[in-house]
Enzyme design. Structure first.
Site, PDB file in Angstrom:
ATOM      1  N   HIS A  87      40.718  62.850  38.550  1.00 57.42           N
ATOM      2  CA  HIS A  87      40.085  63.621  37.460  1.00 57.42           C
ATOM      3  C   HIS A  87      40.302  62.911  36.125  1.00 57.42           C
ATOM      4  O   HIS A  87      39.397  62.838  35.293  1.00 57.42           O
ATOM      5  CB  HIS A  87      40.715  65.020  37.351  1.00 57.42           C
ATOM      6  N   GLN A  99      27.922  65.453  47.343  1.00 57.91           N
ATOM      7  CA  GLN A  99      27.793  66.377  46.209  1.00 57.91           C
ATOM      8  C   GLN A  99      27.131  65.670  45.022  1.00 57.91           C
ATOM      9  O   GLN A  99      26.257  66.238  44.354  1.00 57.91           O
ATOM     10  CB  GLN A  99      29.188  66.888  45.825  1.00 57.91           C
ATOM     11  N   MET A 107      37.811  71.734  39.660  1.00 59.64           N
ATOM     12  CA  MET A 107      38.403  72.993  40.148  1.00 59.64           C
ATOM     13  C   MET A 107      39.903  72.986  39.856  1.00 59.64           C
ATOM     14  O   MET A 107      40.672  73.712  40.482  1.00 59.64           O
ATOM     15  CB  MET A 107      38.123  73.172  41.637  1.00 59.64           C
TER      16      MET A 107
HETATM   17  O1  PAF Z   1      33.979  68.625  42.951  1.00 65.36           O
HETATM   18  C1  PAF Z   1      34.445  69.718  42.555  1.00 65.36           C
HETATM   19  O2  PAF Z   1      35.602  69.812  42.125  1.00 65.36           O
HETATM   20  C2  PAF Z   1      33.575  70.957  42.617  1.00 65.36           C
HETATM   21  O3  PAF Z   1      32.757  70.941  43.728  1.00 65.36           O
HETATM   22  C3  PAF Z   1      32.770  71.189  41.317  1.00 65.36           C
HETATM   23  C4  PAF Z   1      31.766  70.074  41.089  1.00 65.36           C
HETATM   24  C5  PAF Z   1      33.707  71.289  40.135  1.00 65.36           C
HETATM   25  C6  PAF Z   1      31.983  72.500  41.426  1.00 65.36           C
HETATM   26  O4  PAF Z   1      32.841  73.580  41.629  1.00 65.36           O
END
Ligand code: PAF
Length: 282
Positions: A37, A155, A30
């Site tokens: 990241h 997630q 995001m």
């Molecule tokens: O982890 C994230 O940044 C978000 O939940 C994702 C996987 C990009 C989905 O919008």
């Protein structure tokens, strides 16, 4: 560096990559990119010929309008960060309408209960929103591998379930949490903390480490009570939940089983910002 904002153009480009037998990696983000990241991107670059980094603040996974509005956005800076990493990176940064058209809605999913606990219990509809965008990204990019950080461990397990349910032919790669020097898990939301609170938030990891120590000798119930009492004494951080759960099923621990892998999960508010973290216990 190529930057696409339309699915069709990205797909056309990737079809040509596949014709040249290029393996494709996807790192969904995001934006407001940080070293966490970058570690996913580096792993994806090691294992693929072309890496798509998506940057999209997905509105349907936010249960709180204020959180969505205040979510950090820094596309230009993110593009600079990625440009420095490798020419093999391609960015997909769509608008909301390029993804959702005029109906900004989630699909509903049945994730076998993985979505009913912890984040799912405290953030209504969150995992339907995540499922919707991740399914769309996986179908658009059709990567060989997709990379997700373990900071959002629930997630990660839900994405694995999604891939199984939809029979998508790819590998989901979970990557370890990157931490700031004092232990705070890296997150785009950390940018919203004052300097003092950001330092204090190292307490979250310190408490998880102590819980990990205690797990050898104490019951899950006693550890949870101890964690609550530690946060009750903390003036800056508010505990939303602490839960010890089976890493695979995410079921809260009842009677400990010898071969089960357990993990502690935590959500905390600091300066009105919600922070999550987790740690393997055994
Ligand atoms: O982890 C994230 O940044 C978000 O939940 C994702 C996987 C990009 C989905 O919008």
């Amino acid at each position: 560096m190529l930057v696409f904002d339309q699915k069709r153009e990205l797909k056309n480009f990737l079809d040509k990559e596949r014709e040249n037998s290029h393996a494709i990696g996807l790192v969904p983000t995001m934006g407001a990119l940080h070293q966490g990241h970058v570690s996913l991107v580096k792993k994806a670059l090691d294992e693929n010929d072309t890496v798509v980094v998506s940057i999209f603040v997905n509105p349907t996974q936010f249960d709180n309008k204020d959180d969505l509005q205040k979510y950090p956005r820094s596309l230009e800076k993110d593009l600079q960060t990625l440009k420095l990493e490798s020419p093999k990176i391609v960015v997909f940064a769509p608008t909301i309408s390029a993804i959702y058209g005029d109906k900004v809605n989630s699909q509903s999913y049945e994730f076998d209960g993985l979505d009913k606990v912890m984040e799912g219990a405290f953030r209504t509809g969150h995992f339907d929103g995540v499922g919707t965008i991740v399914e769309l990204l996986l179908k658009t990019v059709a990567p060989d591998r997709a990379y997700f950080g373990e900071k959002d461990f629930q997630q990660l397990q839900i994405v694995r379930k999604l891939v199984e349910l939809k029979a998508l032919p790819l590998e989901i790669v979970g990557c370890p949490i990157e931490r700031e020097p004092h232990g705070l898990a890296m997150s785009s939301r950390n940018e919203r903390l004052s300097e003092t609170t950001r330092k204090e938030a190292g307490f979250i990891y310190k408490t998880l480490r102590a819980a990990q120590e205690k797990f050898g000798t104490e019951s899950a119930k006693d550890i949870a009570a101890w964690v609550q009492s530690e946060f009750d004494k903390n003036q800056v951080l508010d505990l939303e939940y602490f839960q010890i759960a089976d890493e695979d099923t995410l079921t809260p621990v009842a009677k400990r089983q010898e071969k089960t892998k357990y993990r502690a999960f935590i959500a905390v508010y600091a300066d009105g910002v919600r922070l999550i973290d987790n740690l393997r216990l055994n």
